[in-house]
Design a protein around this motif. Structure first.
Motif, PDB file in Angstrom:
ATOM      1  N   LEU A  26       0.723  -1.308   0.430  1.00  0.00           N
ATOM      2  CA  LEU A  26      -0.255   0.191  -0.119  1.00  0.00           C
ATOM      3  C   LEU A  26       1.007   1.161  -0.249  1.00  0.00           C
ATOM      4  O   LEU A  26       0.782   1.707  -1.153  1.00  0.00           O
ATOM      5  CB  LEU A  26      -0.759   0.020   1.043  1.00  0.00           C
ATOM      6  N   TRP A  27       1.984   1.319   0.430  1.00  0.00           N
ATOM      7  CA  TRP A  27       3.083   2.555   1.158  1.00  0.00           C
ATOM      8  C   TRP A  27       3.257   2.748  -0.366  1.00  0.00           C
ATOM      9  O   TRP A  27       3.790   4.016  -1.023  1.00  0.00           O
ATOM     10  CB  TRP A  27       4.148   2.572   1.773  1.00  0.00           C
TER      11      TRP A  27
ATOM     12  N   GLY B 140       1.430   4.159  -3.018  1.00  0.00           N
ATOM     13  CA  GLY B 140       0.344   5.417  -2.048  1.00  0.00           C
ATOM     14  C   GLY B 140       1.560   6.256  -2.818  1.00  0.00           C
ATOM     15  O   GLY B 140       1.881   7.764  -3.427  1.00  0.00           O
TER      16      GLY B 140
ATOM     17  N   VAL C  48       1.315   6.524  -7.021  1.00  0.00           N
ATOM     18  CA  VAL C  48       0.107   7.193  -7.649  1.00  0.00           C
ATOM     19  C   VAL C  48       0.685   8.904  -6.868  1.00  0.00           C
ATOM     20  O   VAL C  48      -0.114   9.679  -8.040  1.00  0.00           O
ATOM     21  CB  VAL C  48      -1.422   6.962  -6.345  1.00  0.00           C
ATOM     22  N   SER C  49       0.993   9.422  -6.041  1.00  0.00           N
ATOM     23  CA  SER C  49       0.797  10.438  -5.851  1.00  0.00           C
ATOM     24  C   SER C  49       2.369  11.418  -6.432  1.00  0.00           C
ATOM     25  O   SER C  49       2.484  12.360  -7.049  1.00  0.00           O
ATOM     26  CB  SER C  49       1.554  10.599  -4.406  1.00  0.00           C
TER      27      SER C  49
END
Length: 98
Positions: free
Chosen positions: A80-81, A84, A87-88
């Motif tokens: 998940l990290w 993230g 995506v960022s």
């Protein structure tokens, strides 16, 4: 699952008698063989407990590996990290391009 190179099985170890109980440990076993060598991975699965005095009374007790669950949770959080971060980074590139 079994083939010439890979074998996956649930194996029983030697039974131990404790009072009126006969306890048999079981483990998952993955064997990978190749010419000149191989590898084996064993992981505890369960115990089979049989009451010797009361013939036929058998119970299977699964082994819950808390460390394995913690590893899976850590890998899920790591995934998940990384998602993230990806995506960022993509959103940041789109804003800079405008």
């Amino acid at each position: 699952m079994s083939s010439h190179w890979v074998e996956w099985a649930v194996r029983d170890a030697a039974a131990v008698k404790i009072g009126a109980l006969k306890v048999t440990p079981q483990a998952f076993s993955l064997r990978v063989q190749w010419p000149g060598g191989g590898a084996v991975w064993n992981h505890p699965a369960s115990f089979t407990v049989e009451n010797v005095e009361n013939a036929g009374a058998t119970q299977r007790v699964p082994i819950v590996d808390v460390l394995w669950m913690a590893r899976l949770a850590f890998l899920a959080l790591l995934g998940l990290w990384l998602l993230g971060l990806t995506v960022s980074a993509r959103l940041g590139k789109k804003e800079n391009a405008s």
